[in-house]
Design a protein around this motif. Structure first.
Motif, short mmCIF file in Angstrom:
data_model
loop_
_atom_site.label_atom_id
_atom_site.label_comp_id
_atom_site.label_asym_id
_atom_site.label_seq_id
_atom_site.Cartn_x
_atom_site.Cartn_y
_atom_site.Cartn_z
N GLN A 28 -77.14 10.70 -52.08
CA GLN A 28 -77.95 9.68 -52.08
C GLN A 28 -79.43 9.66 -51.78
O GLN A 28 -80.26 9.22 -52.40
N ARG A 29 -79.75 10.67 -50.91
CA ARG A 29 -81.04 10.89 -50.76
C ARG A 29 -81.87 11.40 -51.68
O ARG A 29 -83.01 11.15 -52.25
N HIS A 30 -81.04 12.58 -52.63
CA HIS A 30 -81.77 13.08 -53.64
C HIS A 30 -82.12 12.00 -54.74
O HIS A 30 -83.02 12.22 -55.46
N ARG A 31 -80.91 11.01 -54.84
CA ARG A 31 -81.08 10.07 -55.93
C ARG A 31 -82.41 9.10 -55.46
O ARG A 31 -83.19 8.66 -56.41
N TRP A 32 -82.42 8.76 -54.25
CA TRP A 32 -83.56 7.69 -53.89
C TRP A 32 -84.84 8.54 -53.97
O TRP A 32 -85.91 7.92 -54.60
N ALA A 33 -84.98 9.81 -53.82
CA ALA A 33 -86.29 10.55 -53.74
C ALA A 33 -86.73 11.03 -55.29
O ALA A 33 -87.49 11.33 -55.60
N GLY A 34 -85.48 10.68 -56.27
CA GLY A 34 -85.77 11.32 -57.60
C GLY A 34 -85.74 12.79 -57.78
O GLY A 34 -85.96 13.05 -58.93
N THR A 35 -85.10 13.23 -56.97
CA THR A 35 -84.92 15.04 -57.25
C THR A 35 -83.42 15.23 -57.48
O THR A 35 -83.08 16.43 -57.61
N GLY A 36 -82.45 14.30 -57.38
CA GLY A 36 -81.22 14.62 -57.88
C GLY A 36 -80.82 14.62 -59.22
O GLY A 36 -81.53 14.57 -59.84
N PRO A 37 -79.39 14.92 -59.38
CA PRO A 37 -79.14 14.91 -60.92
C PRO A 37 -78.98 13.58 -61.55
O PRO A 37 -79.33 12.49 -60.98
N VAL A 38 -79.18 13.63 -62.95
CA VAL A 38 -79.23 12.53 -63.52
C VAL A 38 -78.02 11.45 -63.38
O VAL A 38 -76.78 12.11 -63.10
N PHE A 39 -78.12 10.25 -63.35
CA PHE A 39 -76.96 9.47 -62.67
C PHE A 39 -77.09 8.06 -63.87
O PHE A 39 -78.08 7.90 -64.40
N ILE A 40 -76.03 7.30 -63.77
CA ILE A 40 -75.69 6.14 -64.56
C ILE A 40 -75.55 4.95 -63.73
O ILE A 40 -74.65 5.03 -62.64
N ARG A 41 -76.21 3.78 -63.90
CA ARG A 41 -75.93 2.72 -63.17
C ARG A 41 -75.30 1.61 -64.09
O ARG A 41 -75.50 1.53 -65.05
N LEU A 42 -73.98 1.17 -63.56
CA LEU A 42 -73.02 0.26 -64.15
C LEU A 42 -73.15 -1.16 -63.67
O LEU A 42 -72.99 -1.04 -62.37
N GLY A 43 -73.08 -2.41 -64.52
CA GLY A 43 -72.71 -3.33 -63.90
C GLY A 43 -73.79 -4.16 -63.29
O GLY A 43 -74.81 -3.53 -62.95
N ARG A 44 -73.37 -5.29 -62.86
CA ARG A 44 -74.57 -6.25 -61.98
C ARG A 44 -74.83 -5.42 -60.64
O ARG A 44 -75.89 -5.72 -60.11
N ASN A 45 -73.69 -4.90 -60.10
CA ASN A 45 -74.05 -4.52 -58.69
C ASN A 45 -74.36 -3.03 -58.59
O ASN A 45 -74.67 -2.42 -57.49
N GLY A 46 -74.73 -2.52 -59.81
CA GLY A 46 -75.49 -1.00 -59.75
C GLY A 46 -74.48 0.15 -59.42
O GLY A 46 -75.03 0.91 -58.81
N CYS A 51 -71.97 12.27 -64.41
CA CYS A 51 -71.17 13.17 -65.55
C CYS A 51 -71.16 14.52 -65.01
O CYS A 51 -72.24 15.03 -64.47
N PRO A 52 -70.03 15.19 -65.00
CA PRO A 52 -69.85 16.62 -64.42
C PRO A 52 -70.80 17.38 -65.39
O PRO A 52 -71.40 18.19 -64.62
N SER A 53 -71.20 17.34 -66.62
CA SER A 53 -72.16 18.24 -66.94
C SER A 53 -73.91 18.00 -66.54
O SER A 53 -74.43 19.00 -66.59
N ASP A 54 -73.88 16.70 -66.05
CA ASP A 54 -75.27 16.54 -65.66
C ASP A 54 -75.17 17.10 -64.15
O ASP A 54 -76.63 17.76 -63.66
N LEU A 55 -74.18 17.33 -63.42
CA LEU A 55 -74.08 17.91 -62.02
C LEU A 55 -74.25 19.22 -62.37
O LEU A 55 -74.99 19.82 -61.34
N ASP A 56 -73.57 19.83 -63.38
CA ASP A 56 -73.88 21.30 -63.45
C ASP A 56 -75.33 21.72 -63.99
O ASP A 56 -75.74 22.77 -63.23
N ALA A 57 -75.81 20.83 -64.79
CA ALA A 57 -77.18 21.16 -65.11
C ALA A 57 -78.15 21.25 -63.90
O ALA A 57 -78.95 21.95 -63.57
N TRP A 58 -77.97 20.19 -62.88
CA TRP A 58 -78.76 20.16 -61.95
C TRP A 58 -78.61 21.12 -61.03
O TRP A 58 -79.68 21.73 -60.45
#
Length: 69
Positions: A28-46, A51-58
């Protein structure tokens, strides 16, 4: 588990953290700082999914041959 258009499972933050061997809060800290793996936000509640391939690449981008800091 739901599939995305690339035919990969979509992992929750907890599942993604387990996959990488880190804590939920670390990811979560990496996501908030913009230094983490690519992620997808879904739905109204975000709901966040990964994706495992994005985690592997990161993970590969995080490798280093020297200690920093």
């Amino acid at each position: 588990m739901k599939q995305n258009p690339f035919n990969e499972p979509l992992l929750t933050t907890r599942d993604a953290a387990n996959y990488l061997g880190v804590s939920d809060s670390c990811l979560q800290r990496h996501r908030w700082a913009g230094t983490g793996p690519v992620f997808i936000r879904l739905g109204r509640n975000g709901r966040v999914r990964y994706c495992p391939s994005d985690l592997d690449a990161w993970f590969i981008r995080c490798r280093s041959t020297r200690a920093e800091g």
